[in-house]
Write an enzyme that holds these catalytic residues in place. Structure first.
Site, PDB file in Angstrom:
ATOM      1  N   ASP A  34      47.136  89.988  51.748  1.00 36.87           N
ATOM      2  CA  ASP A  34      46.759  89.855  50.349  1.00 36.87           C
ATOM      3  C   ASP A  34      46.497  91.269  49.822  1.00 36.87           C
ATOM      4  O   ASP A  34      46.285  92.200  50.602  1.00 36.87           O
ATOM      5  CB  ASP A  34      45.499  88.978  50.262  1.00 36.87           C
ATOM      6  CG  ASP A  34      44.802  89.061  48.927  1.00 36.87           C
ATOM      7  OD1 ASP A  34      45.465  88.832  47.904  1.00 36.87           O
ATOM      8  OD2 ASP A  34      43.592  89.398  48.910  1.00 36.87           O
ATOM      9  N   ASP A  62      44.421  92.331  46.436  1.00 36.30           N
ATOM     10  CA  ASP A  62      43.063  92.508  45.902  1.00 36.30           C
ATOM     11  C   ASP A  62      41.995  92.108  46.912  1.00 36.30           C
ATOM     12  O   ASP A  62      41.978  90.971  47.386  1.00 36.30           O
ATOM     13  CB  ASP A  62      42.883  91.645  44.643  1.00 36.30           C
ATOM     14  CG  ASP A  62      43.297  92.375  43.382  1.00 36.30           C
ATOM     15  OD1 ASP A  62      43.746  93.522  43.486  1.00 36.30           O
ATOM     16  OD2 ASP A  62      43.178  91.791  42.292  1.00 36.30           O
TER      17      ASP A  62
END
Length: 253
Positions: A16, A18
Site C-alpha cells: 500500500d 499511504d
C-alpha cells in the site's frame, strides 16, 4: 546472485502507499527509497494504491519513480504499469453507465451540501478510471486540515455514516465502499478492490505474494487483499514499521 534472481521470479512484495510506504499524502522519505532499491535486488516489488497515478507519482517524487518499481497498480490495479509501461486500464464510467452514475453522484452532492463539518474546501467528488473518490471536507484541504478531519471523523464517524446512507439508497448497484487515507473513501464495483491486481500478479507466475498495508481492518481499503488466501499479509503502522517488518521477514540489512 543466481538465488536472488530466482526469488525475483517467484516472489513479489506488494505495498500500500499511504501510511505504508509514505506518510499519508506526503512525499516518500530517502530511507524508504533506499530500502526499496535494496529490496528490489532480492524480490519483485509492486505498489498498490487507491489514488490515481498522478497522485501516487507525486508522493514518490515524480514520473521517473515509475521505473523504481516493477509494478505500480494505481486505482487498486484498474490502471497497471509494469516496468514503467501501461499494460492495462479499466473505466468505471463505462462499466456503470452514465445514467446510474449521475444518480449516484447527485445523491452524494445533496448529502454533502447538508453535511456540517469543521471546514469544507474543494474537490469533494473525483471520478477516476477505476473508482469514485468521495472526500467530505474536500481534497484541496491542507495537511493540517487533513489531520484535523481525521480526528473529527474518528469521533463522529462522518465517512462511516455517509457510506451507510449510500448502501441504503443504492442496494442494487453492487458497489463496495472502502475507507482509505485521512479524509476520503473510495467507491467501486464489487471485485474492484485491491484484489484486482492479483490477477495480473498470478498471470505473471508469482508463487509467493506478500502484502503490506496499514488499513487492513474491515472497511479499510487494504482489508480485502490482506485477507485474500492468495496473499501472506502484514499490518503495518508506519513507513518505519514497514521497513522493520520486511527486513525481519527477508533478512535485509
Amino acid at each position: 546472485m543466481e538465488q536472488a534472481q530466482d526469488l525475483r521470479k517467484t516472489t513479489i512484495c506488494l505495498f500500500d502507499v499511504d501510511g505504508t510506504v509514505t506518510p499519508p499524502r506526503q512525499i516518500i522519505k530517502k530511507n524508504m527509497e533506499e530500502f526499496m532499491n535494496r529490496l528490489k535486488q532480492i524480490v519483485t516489488v509492486g505498489l498498490v494504491g487507491g489514488s490515481d497515478l498522478a497522485k501516487i507519482l507525486e508522493q514518490l517524487g515524480g514520473q521517473n519513480a515509475l521505473k523504481n518499481f516493477d509494478y505500480v497498480f494505481s486505482e487498486n490495479g484498474l490502471v497497471t504499469h509494469k516496468n514503467g509501461e501501461l499494460i492495462f486500464q479499466e473505466n468505471i464510467c463505462r462499466f456503470i453507465g452514465e445514467e446510474k452514475l449521475q444518480k449516484f453522484i447527485n445523491f452524494c452532492l445533496k448529502y454533502l451540501s447538508e453535511l456540517w463539518l469543521p471546514f469544507k474546501r474543494g474537490t469533494f467528488i473525483e471520478t477516476r478510471s477505476g473508482l469514485i473518490n468521495i472526500a467530505p471536507p474536500g481534497r484541496s484541504c491542507s495537511q493540517a486540515e487533513r489531520d484535523q478531519f481525521e480526528k473529527f471523523d474518528k469521533e463522529h464517524k462522518i465517512r462511516e455514516n455517509f457510506i451507510q446512507k449510500l448502501k441504503e439508497n443504492f442496494p442494487d448497484y453492487n458497489l463496495v465502499y472502502s475507507i482509505g487515507g485521512q479524509i476520503s473513501f473510495d467507491v467501486f464495483p464489487a471485485g474492484w478492490d485491491k484484489r484486482f491486481c492479483l490477477t495480473q500478479v498470478q498471470a505473471d507466475g508469482f508463487e509467493k505474494i506478500y502484502f503490506f498495508g496499514d488499513k487492513t481492518f474491515k472497511g479499510g481499503n487494504d482489508y480485502e487483499i490482506a485477507n485474500d488466501p492468495r496473499t501472506v499479509s502484514f499490518t503495518v503502522t508506519s513507513p518505519e514499521n514497514t521497513i522493520q517488518i520486511v527486513s525481519e521477514l527477508l533478512t535485509i540489512a
